[in-house]
Design an enzyme around this catalytic site. Structure first.
Site, PDB file in Angstrom:
ATOM      1  N   THR A  46      51.670  33.216  -7.993  1.00 49.99           N
ATOM      2  CA  THR A  46      52.031  32.143  -8.886  1.00 49.99           C
ATOM      3  C   THR A  46      53.253  31.265  -8.345  1.00 49.99           C
ATOM      4  O   THR A  46      53.483  29.883  -8.849  1.00 49.99           O
ATOM      5  CB  THR A  46      52.380  32.893 -10.167  1.00 49.99           C
ATOM      6  OG1 THR A  46      51.508  33.786 -10.387  1.00 49.99           O
ATOM      7  CG2 THR A  46      52.685  31.797 -11.382  1.00 49.99           C
ATOM      8  N   TYR A 133      51.052  44.851  -1.932  1.00 47.52           N
ATOM      9  CA  TYR A 133      50.361  43.760  -2.833  1.00 47.52           C
ATOM     10  C   TYR A 133      48.940  43.808  -2.524  1.00 47.52           C
ATOM     11  O   TYR A 133      48.745  42.882  -1.377  1.00 47.52           O
ATOM     12  CB  TYR A 133      51.210  42.516  -2.703  1.00 47.52           C
ATOM     13  CG  TYR A 133      50.967  41.514  -3.652  1.00 47.52           C
ATOM     14  CD1 TYR A 133      49.841  41.407  -4.624  1.00 47.52           C
ATOM     15  CD2 TYR A 133      51.510  40.114  -3.532  1.00 47.52           C
ATOM     16  CE1 TYR A 133      49.609  40.467  -5.396  1.00 47.52           C
ATOM     17  CE2 TYR A 133      51.187  38.890  -4.167  1.00 47.52           C
ATOM     18  CZ  TYR A 133      50.082  39.285  -5.165  1.00 47.52           C
ATOM     19  OH  TYR A 133      49.960  37.929  -5.973  1.00 47.52           O
ATOM     20  N   LYS A 162      51.363  46.479  -6.318  1.00 42.99           N
ATOM     21  CA  LYS A 162      50.938  45.565  -7.246  1.00 42.99           C
ATOM     22  C   LYS A 162      49.581  45.251  -7.059  1.00 42.99           C
ATOM     23  O   LYS A 162      48.990  44.783  -6.002  1.00 42.99           O
ATOM     24  CB  LYS A 162      51.446  44.145  -7.222  1.00 42.99           C
ATOM     25  CG  LYS A 162      50.928  43.164  -8.348  1.00 42.99           C
ATOM     26  CD  LYS A 162      51.724  41.670  -7.873  1.00 42.99           C
ATOM     27  CE  LYS A 162      50.843  40.912  -9.003  1.00 42.99           C
ATOM     28  NZ  LYS A 162      51.066  39.109  -8.558  1.00 42.99           N
ATOM     29  N   VAL A 204      52.568  43.200 -13.874  1.00 47.96           N
ATOM     30  CA  VAL A 204      53.115  41.842 -13.319  1.00 47.96           C
ATOM     31  C   VAL A 204      52.290  40.423 -13.725  1.00 47.96           C
ATOM     32  O   VAL A 204      50.827  40.192 -13.325  1.00 47.96           O
ATOM     33  CB  VAL A 204      53.018  41.877 -11.781  1.00 47.96           C
ATOM     34  CG1 VAL A 204      53.754  40.885 -11.161  1.00 47.96           C
ATOM     35  CG2 VAL A 204      53.523  43.067 -11.275  1.00 47.96           C
TER      36      VAL A 204
END
Length: 291
Positions: A46, A133, A162, A204
């Site tokens: 993001t 991740y 994540k 998240v």
């Protein structure tokens, strides 16, 4: 160390020239403190980390670290280059960063052996905790559960993951690794409640850049109010996601943040501003939000 709660994958605000807007970043951090997020995750997907030069990334991480107001920092150090990720890890060692977050290298898609080599090389330079991740829709490669297990068992710095694939079968397999020293977070806002019910430690969630329904959903679930958690998930979170997903990720998140804070913000090329119809629809929806 066990981690939980809601972490914000921060946008990286820009001005009209496409340069990083540090004043707007401070506005964002102040808002996140107000709504009670558990941590800040700068320079994730993001945050458009691939669009930033390495020196910009270092400066931005320094700024967020200096203005975090006691919130935990999960610093993105992902790159297509193992060497750049290692360089960013060294930089974060000298900052008040709590956790580093590392994805597989991308573009030249690695196999599982290459992923292990990438993490091994970077971890030689990591003196703090690190989260894995998984985001195959952008990196091009799933980190297979066996690879996660090898990383978890071989590196004491790795304390969490994540997971942003949206594949709940895969997510369920990863939850087998959850424990007192390993935390698992859902990276898709619309799957938050389902993930918490399965045993996730938190989320998240990008919607927290400009709204608080994710926070309220998480609190309702932890307080045992499943009916309220379901209501927020389906009538608020999923509805906002539907509006934002009408645009190419993540431009809708940037427009929403700018709109809610009355900031005349910009977009880093090649990201484009949403078209007028999308902006109108988004602004109508945003005007109804409570926070």
């Amino acid at each position: 160390m066990k981690h939980n709660g809601i972490i914000t994958p921060m946008i990286t605000p820009f001005n009209k020239k496409g340069e990083i807007d540090y004043a707007a970043t401070e506005t964002l951090i102040t808002y996140l403190k107000k709504i009670g997020v558990s941590g800040l995750f700068p320079l994730g997907s993001t945050g458009l980390f691939p669009f930033l030069r390495e020196e910009e990334r270092k400066k931005y991480l320094q700024f967020v670290a200096n203005h975090a107001s006691g919130m935990k920092i999960y610093a993105g150090i992902g790159s297509a280059s193992t060497q750049i990720s290692s360089d960013l890890a060294k930089h974060c060692n000298d900052l008040p960063v709590d956790v580093m977050v590392l994805m597989p290298p991308y573009y030249i898609q690695p196999g599982q052996k290459e992923i292990l080599k990438h993490f091994d090389e970077v971890l030689k330079n990591v003196k703090k905790e690190l989260f894995i991740y998984n985001i195959p829709q952008l990196s091009g490669t799933f980190i297979q559960p066996d690879t996660v297990l090898k990383l978890k068992e071989n590196y004491s710095q790795i304390t969490g993951l994540k997971e942003s694939s949206g594949d709940m079968r895969y997510f369920s397999k990863l939850l087998e690794f959850s424990g007192p020293d390993f935390s698992i977070f859902q990276g898709q806002d619309d799957l938050l409640l389902a993930s918490l019910a399965l045993g996730a430690d938190g989320g998240v969630c990008g919607l927290t850049n400009f709204s608080n329904p994710v926070i309220r959903c998480y609190k309702a679930y932890r307080n045992g109010d499943m009916a309220e958690a379901r209501r927020i998930q389906f009538s608020e979170i999923n509805s906002i996601m539907k509006v934002l997903n009408a645009d190419r990720f993540p431009s809708g998140y940037y427009h929403a943040f700018y709109t809610r804070n009355r900031i005349d913000g910009g977009y880093r090329s090649p990201m484009m501003e949403p078209d007028d119809d999308s902006k109108k629809h988004s602004e109508e929806f945003l005007s109804k939000l409570k926070d």
